[in-house]
Design a protein around this motif. Sequence first.
Motif, PDB file in Angstrom:
ATOM      1  N   ASN A 379      45.866  42.250  39.791  1.00  0.00           N
ATOM      2  CA  ASN A 379      44.532  42.402  39.208  1.00  0.00           C
ATOM      3  C   ASN A 379      43.450  41.991  40.193  1.00  0.00           C
ATOM      4  O   ASN A 379      42.459  42.704  40.389  1.00  0.00           O
ATOM      5  N   SER A 380      43.617  40.828  40.795  1.00  0.00           N
ATOM      6  CA  SER A 380      42.604  40.303  41.711  1.00  0.00           C
ATOM      7  C   SER A 380      42.447  41.187  42.946  1.00  0.00           C
ATOM      8  O   SER A 380      41.334  41.500  43.370  1.00  0.00           O
ATOM      9  N   THR A 382      43.246  44.348  43.252  1.00  0.00           N
ATOM     10  CA  THR A 382      42.717  45.656  42.877  1.00  0.00           C
ATOM     11  C   THR A 382      41.218  45.612  42.647  1.00  0.00           C
ATOM     12  O   THR A 382      40.462  46.461  43.155  1.00  0.00           O
ATOM     13  N   VAL A 383      40.757  44.621  41.891  1.00  0.00           N
ATOM     14  CA  VAL A 383      39.337  44.520  41.582  1.00  0.00           C
ATOM     15  C   VAL A 383      38.527  44.248  42.846  1.00  0.00           C
ATOM     16  O   VAL A 383      37.497  44.896  43.091  1.00  0.00           O
ATOM     17  N   LEU A 446      39.426  45.414  33.448  1.00  0.00           N
ATOM     18  CA  LEU A 446      39.143  45.123  34.853  1.00  0.00           C
ATOM     19  C   LEU A 446      37.946  45.914  35.363  1.00  0.00           C
ATOM     20  O   LEU A 446      37.290  45.504  36.327  1.00  0.00           O
ATOM     21  N   TRP A 447      37.661  47.051  34.716  1.00  0.00           N
ATOM     22  CA  TRP A 447      36.545  47.877  35.165  1.00  0.00           C
ATOM     23  C   TRP A 447      35.225  47.116  35.106  1.00  0.00           C
ATOM     24  O   TRP A 447      34.411  47.214  36.025  1.00  0.00           O
ATOM     25  N   ALA A 450      34.962  44.700  37.939  1.00  0.00           N
ATOM     26  CA  ALA A 450      34.721  45.399  39.201  1.00  0.00           C
ATOM     27  C   ALA A 450      33.266  45.848  39.309  1.00  0.00           C
ATOM     28  O   ALA A 450      32.644  45.708  40.373  1.00  0.00           O
ATOM     29  N   TYR A 453      31.142  42.880  40.111  1.00  0.00           N
ATOM     30  CA  TYR A 453      31.298  42.517  41.523  1.00  0.00           C
ATOM     31  C   TYR A 453      30.494  43.455  42.421  1.00  0.00           C
ATOM     32  O   TYR A 453      29.898  43.010  43.418  1.00  0.00           O
ATOM     33  N   SER A 529      43.135  40.986  31.229  1.00  0.00           N
ATOM     34  CA  SER A 529      42.459  41.422  32.459  1.00  0.00           C
ATOM     35  C   SER A 529      41.921  40.230  33.245  1.00  0.00           C
ATOM     36  O   SER A 529      40.785  40.250  33.715  1.00  0.00           O
ATOM     37  N   VAL A 531      41.692  37.490  36.373  1.00  0.00           N
ATOM     38  CA  VAL A 531      41.849  37.441  37.821  1.00  0.00           C
ATOM     39  C   VAL A 531      42.193  36.006  38.206  1.00  0.00           C
ATOM     40  O   VAL A 531      42.217  35.099  37.376  1.00  0.00           O
TER      41      VAL A 531
END
Length: 580
Positions: A379-380, A382-383, A446-447, A450, A453, A529, A531
């Motif tokens: 997860n981390s 990927t994001v 997660l979207w 992201a 971020y 979801s 991180v």
Amino acid sequence: MSATASGLHSRPGWLAGIRQDPRRLIAVLVGVILVVLMLPPLWILAQDSVTTTDAVGDVSGFTFGHFSKLFTDKDALTSIWNSLVFAAGSTVVSLLMGGALAWLVERTNAPFKVLAYLATIISLGTPYILHVIAWLFLLGKIGPLNDLYRLATGSSGSLFNVNSMAGMILIEGFLWSPLVFLLLGATFRAANADMEEAARMSGASVFDTLRRISLPLAMPSILALALFVFIRAIGGFEVPALVGMPGRIYVLTTDVYEATIVVPPDLGYAAAFSVVMVGIVAVLLYFYGRLSRNAERYHSVTGKGYRPRPFDLGRGRWIAGAIIVGNFVIVLLLPLLTLLWMSLLPFLRGFSLAGMKSLTLRNYHTVFTAPGYLELAVNSLTVAAGAATAIMVITALAGWIAARNGPGGRILDQLATLSLVFPGICLGVAVMEVYLRVPLPIYGSLWIIAIAYVIRYMPFGMRYVYSGVLQLHKELEEAAGVAGASAVTTLRRIVVPLLTPALVAGWLFIFLIANKELAIAVLLASPGSQVIAVAIFDQWVNGQGGELAAFGLVWTVLMTFIACLFFVQMRRGNTDVYGN
């Protein structure tokens, strides 16, 4: 003339302008993306701070009650004061530690300089929350400092209360000192040594030369950096949440956090807090910009081949070496040894010979076998990778147009750097509010992390690209145009290949700091979801110190490898990281 042709000729001139300069179309497309990303969070915060909502979250009225409560509530005013004291104190600590180290490493013949760079590189790869947890243990009731005090005095009390303002300032100062070293080191490295050597030849001591020549020349850069650290500290979350809240010391960021986690959440009050924080940071950023511009006037050296001659400290070089070693121990060695000790224990206990009998690798076995940890890592990664990639693609276009004074370049620059005014926790509140209202089913995924971020770190990508484009000779692009290449072809065949070092450095830097982010993720993450930083935060709160330490150390090894790549790229390309 036909009606169709007449209609085409009657259209506004922007269509013809796009044909002549395709950068206009690129600027429009990138501008739309930046507007959609950057403006809604600011609008939502402003709206929520002056409105009331009904049971289903719809706006039901206009009010200044949130601000009235904020500025009349004694606890809220105390939080504002605590924020200022905390930020100012930690700025002083980080400047003293990092600044002294930068001068010793870059301008003297002190030994053990490699330890300073080693501490900086590994700190870049270590999540802030791990540093905070390590120092909570070191300075806590069962930590070695208070253990030694009780052993020496026979007292049953503690010498130092880590859950205090002093503890908060000290730990936050430790967190920022590696960055201060990195950035002030670049200032001292580029300093003109002629005036310093003239002072030495006139009989001035090393201390007098430092006080009367070196520091005044570096003062604009020091003040700009001090303001930057102050801005970052006033929006800090890890230390106030883990150190301050248990001691009932609240700052603006923890007040915003608490207003969002109560049931039902007081989002209007949280928005009012956030607007105040955004206003404070915006004012500070204005003065930071002025100081940064003044600092550039003091650059006395140009050219990559210049290297000022270091001071010969004589016998004092070993004292300087001891300071470098001491900084290495405080900033890196002690926290890592503490995390290692915690990771090898079945339950938390202080340092002792008796405790060594219970050392075990069980926590590491859990980390490498439990599927949940692998999912957290994926997860981390990927994001952070997705956000870094999106940012560098957007800013590669926006930064190129802005640096070349292209159409709409100034507007693109302002839009891309707008999120600098948002402390992390405030941006988390704003993004949460935006995506609770828009018809996109991404909240709790997660979207949304992201996207947050991307908004948060867009200014850093813009800085890397903007600086990188300025280092490219414009004649190369002009020659491509003379040869018949379009703007898009020039961008693809000339600019992007030459800009690759800056793009890679920017990507690595954003990837690293995104993996350290807690303030945004703690508000937007859901159980499915999470991180790394949020998982470590939850584990500490739930008393799983051993597992979080083992997982944190494994993660630090991976991130340190990425940090080494970033540091090599930065040194190779002489990239400015001011603004991390």
